[in-house]
Design an enzyme around this catalytic site. Sequence first.
Site, PDB file in Angstrom:
ATOM      1  N   GLY A   1       4.772  27.439   3.398  1.00  0.00           N
ATOM      2  CA  GLY A   1       3.629  28.323   3.628  1.00  0.00           C
ATOM      3  C   GLY A   1       2.625  28.274   2.492  1.00  0.00           C
ATOM      4  O   GLY A   1       1.407  28.162   2.719  1.00  0.00           O
TER       5      GLY A   1
ATOM      6  N   HIS B   1       0.447   8.447  -6.741  1.00  0.00           N
ATOM      7  CA  HIS B   1      -0.321   8.044  -5.560  1.00  0.00           C
ATOM      8  C   HIS B   1      -1.335   9.099  -5.116  1.00  0.00           C
ATOM      9  O   HIS B   1      -2.371   8.747  -4.563  1.00  0.00           O
ATOM     10  CB  HIS B   1       0.622   7.769  -4.379  1.00  0.00           C
ATOM     11  CG  HIS B   1       1.402   6.502  -4.537  1.00  0.00           C
ATOM     12  ND1 HIS B   1       2.030   5.874  -3.484  1.00  0.00           N
ATOM     13  CD2 HIS B   1       1.668   5.734  -5.642  1.00  0.00           C
ATOM     14  CE1 HIS B   1       2.655   4.776  -3.918  1.00  0.00           C
ATOM     15  NE2 HIS B   1       2.455   4.676  -5.226  1.00  0.00           N
TER      16      HIS B   1
ATOM     17  N   CYS C   1       7.259  29.284  -2.985  1.00  0.00           N
ATOM     18  CA  CYS C   1       7.604  30.333  -2.020  1.00  0.00           C
ATOM     19  C   CYS C   1       9.025  30.029  -1.548  1.00  0.00           C
ATOM     20  O   CYS C   1       9.706  29.207  -2.160  1.00  0.00           O
ATOM     21  CB  CYS C   1       6.585  30.445  -0.881  1.00  0.00           C
ATOM     22  SG  CYS C   1       6.542  29.081   0.302  1.00  0.00           S
ATOM     23  N   GLY C   2       9.483  30.671  -0.502  1.00  0.00           N
ATOM     24  CA  GLY C   2      10.871  30.474  -0.099  1.00  0.00           C
ATOM     25  C   GLY C   2      11.160  29.017   0.240  1.00  0.00           C
ATOM     26  O   GLY C   2      12.098  28.418  -0.282  1.00  0.00           O
TER      27      GLY C   2
HETATM   28  C1  RB5 Z   1       8.946  34.780   2.878  1.00  0.00           C
HETATM   29  O1  RB5 Z   1       9.987  35.434   3.522  1.00  0.00           O
HETATM   30  C2  RB5 Z   1       8.878  33.326   3.325  1.00  0.00           C
HETATM   31  O2  RB5 Z   1       8.454  33.244   4.642  1.00  0.00           O
HETATM   32  C3  RB5 Z   1       7.974  32.534   2.416  1.00  0.00           C
HETATM   33  O3  RB5 Z   1       8.458  32.612   1.120  1.00  0.00           O
HETATM   34  C4  RB5 Z   1       7.849  31.058   2.716  1.00  0.00           C
HETATM   35  O4  RB5 Z   1       9.093  30.449   2.864  1.00  0.00           O
HETATM   36  C5  RB5 Z   1       6.888  30.693   3.768  1.00  0.00           C
HETATM   37  O5  RB5 Z   1       6.640  29.525   4.057  1.00  0.00           O
END
Ligand code: RB5
Length: 144
Positions: free
Chosen positions: A73, A101, A68-69
Amino acid sequence: MSDQVIAIASDHGGFELKEVLKADLEEMGLAIVDLGCYDTSSVDYPDYANKLAAALQNESATRGILVCGSGIGISIAANRHSHIRAALVHDALTAKLSREHNNANVIVLGGRTTGIEVARDCLKVFLNTKFEGGRHQMRIDKLL
Ligand code: RB5
């Protein structure tokens, strides 16, 4: 590595890096399951973490890659599943330790936080490093 099927998934923030890593997996001749997303339209990262967790649960894949970014998340979401040990890594050393580990079965990368070449390196190390077992297995057994 030949028995491995690698599931890969991302949200929009990780889409571009996912495509790069997918091309590397293809180059390595590995079997791949691409669970999306398939473009940069805005989506919700838990949906993709959940899809990947399901693929490992039903054994259509043996290991996973999530992007993700930031990687944060989607790793939080993936680790809600008890059969997932998802490691958010930032360099080759953390990728290596995640295998030695933690016996991580999912590597997580941040598409907006980790450079492409570093991420490609992390993936190679993740795929080629063995779990050390022993005291590390006893600790993993304590994860609830
Ligand atoms: C998306 O804008 C972003 O919040 C997601 O990719 C990520 O970084 C969340 O943890």
